[in-house]
Design an enzyme around this catalytic site. Structure first.
Site, PDB file in Angstrom:
ATOM      1  N   LYS A  89      42.106  36.421  29.310  1.00  0.00           N
ATOM      2  CA  LYS A  89      43.186  37.128  28.612  1.00  0.00           C
ATOM      3  C   LYS A  89      43.289  36.759  27.133  1.00  0.00           C
ATOM      4  CE  LYS A  89      46.225  38.624  32.275  1.00  0.00           C
ATOM      5  NZ  LYS A  89      45.627  38.094  33.514  1.00  0.00           N
ATOM      6  N   GLU A 111      55.095  41.693  27.297  1.00  0.00           N
ATOM      7  CA  GLU A 111      55.728  41.659  28.612  1.00  0.00           C
ATOM      8  C   GLU A 111      54.801  40.864  29.522  1.00  0.00           C
ATOM      9  OE1 GLU A 111      53.621  44.140  27.913  1.00  0.00           O
ATOM     10  OE2 GLU A 111      52.393  43.727  29.693  1.00  0.00           O
ATOM     11  N   SER A 377      36.781  35.608  36.219  1.00  0.00           N
ATOM     12  CA  SER A 377      37.813  35.894  35.209  1.00  0.00           C
ATOM     13  C   SER A 377      38.756  34.739  34.926  1.00  0.00           C
ATOM     14  CB  SER A 377      38.611  37.131  35.615  1.00  0.00           C
ATOM     15  OG  SER A 377      39.193  36.965  36.891  1.00  0.00           O
TER      16      SER A 377
HETATM   17  C1  LIG Z   1      45.432  38.899  34.684  1.00  0.00           C
HETATM   18  C2  LIG Z   1      44.199  38.519  35.409  1.00  0.00           C
HETATM   19  C3  LIG Z   1      43.381  39.484  36.044  1.00  0.00           C
HETATM   20  C4  LIG Z   1      43.737  40.942  36.109  1.00  0.00           C
HETATM   21  O1  LIG Z   1      43.796  41.586  34.882  1.00  0.00           O
HETATM   22  P1  LIG Z   1      42.628  42.573  34.385  1.00  0.00           P
HETATM   23  O2  LIG Z   1      43.232  43.215  33.195  1.00  0.00           O
HETATM   24  O3  LIG Z   1      42.340  43.528  35.491  1.00  0.00           O
HETATM   25  O4  LIG Z   1      41.451  41.739  34.057  1.00  0.00           O
HETATM   26  C5  LIG Z   1      42.217  39.058  36.661  1.00  0.00           C
HETATM   27  N1  LIG Z   1      41.865  37.749  36.696  1.00  0.00           N
HETATM   28  C6  LIG Z   1      42.634  36.797  36.108  1.00  0.00           C
HETATM   29  C7  LIG Z   1      42.200  35.377  36.190  1.00  0.00           C
HETATM   30  C8  LIG Z   1      43.821  37.144  35.458  1.00  0.00           C
HETATM   31  O5  LIG Z   1      44.567  36.187  34.886  1.00  0.00           O
END
Ligand SMILES: *Cc1c(COP(=O)(O)O)cnc(C)c1O
Length: 395
Positions: A89, A111, A377
């Site tokens: 993020k 938000e 992610s």
């Molecule tokens: C917020 C988040 C997501 C989901 O958000 P996307 O915009 O779909 O990437 C996925 N993995 C993690 C670790 C997150 O913090």
């Protein structure tokens, strides 16, 4: 075929900017300026330097040996979990705060639902010495205490949204209202590839560093830039957009999206938007969302807060509609199992969102020569309590 949006922000039939008249000046200013600012060499130099020295990029591309052996293919993990703050993020929040400075905005609003985007926003605001207000539903403030404390420690003001269901959608409404009332000095940092044009395209471009690095790293490690598969979980879709971006027009690369099926597609407690949703307008863009026949948004469910969203970004709606990406639906139970499994065989505790992408390895076959890149992610530290509670219940 190209998967870039047109001048009005449409990916096929999805996208656009469906906004109240009062927001028009803010969105129009952003639309007219974002490309010119992002393409400026001075902007890129500052962004790239901070990605390297502050975020910790490039993140490793790691061949998961035991996982590869087990599934009889070549599995590579793109380690976004090693970014500062623990997920992808921050690539976006860092890009947007640099953009806000060039637009002359002195204040940031955002938000947040689970608090991850709020923390990533509060972090870059502290870095730049900029005032930060994060809107968060009153219920979410109760549920996500540690992230609220983190945001406050980083100097942000967390404002409870007390209307409606007192969750993410109400926080979004409050942030919009704030922006309408403070159009000249404030920038609104949206946390995924959702919202009115130009947000989905802008956020995808900031996250595209993920696939730019994957290409270079694959070339260095295996002698070719293109993988056979790229797998990512999709909440709004920003980590997936970043992991797909430089492969969108490479037809030999199969793009795979993992959506949260919650307790199951037919359970009434799911967040599998493309399986259960229909076209409509959500948060300023035309996309696919879960709704009743008369257009009321259906409450989603997923064990992972980051995938607990009733829609999907317009780019992903188009990837689904055009069959460019393959979609899989992963239940809470399948994700939890995949999360525990990665911890045990590779020594990496993934975020529960990420575990949905890992579970795809169980869902379809891969060949021994295939190169399968999975977007890791985020890290699972934030989810430890959920993992433990889940395992105790399963005993
Ligand atoms: C917020 C988040 C997501 C989901 O958000 P996307 O915009 O779909 O990437 C996925 N993995 C993690 C670790 C997150 O913090």
């Amino acid at each position: 075929m190209t998967y870039q949006p047109d001048d009005h922000g449409y990916y096929g039939q999805f996208g656009g900017a469906y906004i109240p008249e009062m927001l028009h000046p803010n969105i129009e200013e952003l639309r007219l300026r974002y490309r010119e600012i992002m393409d400026d060499p001075g902007f890129q130099a500052e962004f790239q330097q901070l990605l390297r020295d502050y975020v910790g990029r490039p993140t490793p591309l790691y061949q998961a040996r035991r996982l590869s052996a087990e599934y009889g293919t070549r599995v590579y993990l793109k380690r976004e979990d090693l970014c500062h703050t623990g997920a992808h993020k921050i690539n976006n929040t860092l890009g947007q705060i640099l953009l806000a400075q060039r637009l002359g905005k002195q204040k940031i609003i955002a938000e947040t639902g689970a608090g991850q985007h709020g923390v990533a926003t509060a972090t870059v605001c502290a870095l730049m010495g900029v005032e930060c207000i994060v809107y968060m539903g009153e219920i979410d403030i109760e549920r996500q205490r540690p992230n609220v404390e983190r945001m406050r420690m980083l100097g942000a003001t967390v404002v409870p949204a007390r209307s409606g269901s007192r969750t993410l959608k109400d926080a979004t409404n409050e942030a919009m209202r704030h922006w309408i009332n403070h159009p000249t000095d404030t920038h609104y940092i949206i946390g995924s590839v959702v919202g009115p044009h130009p947000y989905p395209d802008m956020v995808a471009r900031f996250q595209s560093v993920i696939s730019a690095e994957i290409r270079q790293q694959l070339l260095a490690q295996v002698g070719r830039e293109l993988p056979d598969y790229v797998i990512a979980c999709v909440g709004g879709g920003s980590n997936a957009a970043g992991a797909y971006y430089h492969f969108l027009d490479e037809s030999s690369v199969t793009l795979i999206a993992a959506e949260a099926a919650g307790l199951g597609l037919q359970s009434g407690k799911s967040a599998a938007t493309t399986a259960l949703g229909t076209p409509g307008v959500l948060h300023g863009s035309r996309t696919i969302l879960m709704q009743t026949p008369d257009g009321q948004v259906v409450e989603p469910h997923s064990i992972s807060a980051g995938l607990d969203y009733p829609g999907i970004g317009p780019m992903h709606a188009h990837l689904y509609d055009s069959a460019r990406a393959e979609f899989h639906y992963v239940t809470d139970a399948e994700a939890m199992q995949a999360g525990y499994h990665l911890s045990e065989v590779e020594g990496i505790i993934p975020a529960i969102e990420t575990a949905h992408a890992l579970a795809v390895l169980e869902k379809r076959p891969f060949q021994p020569d295939d190169i399968v890149v999975i977007s890791l992610s985020g890290r699972g530290d934030k989810d430890l309590a959920t993992y433990i509670k889940y395992q105790e219940r399963a005993k």
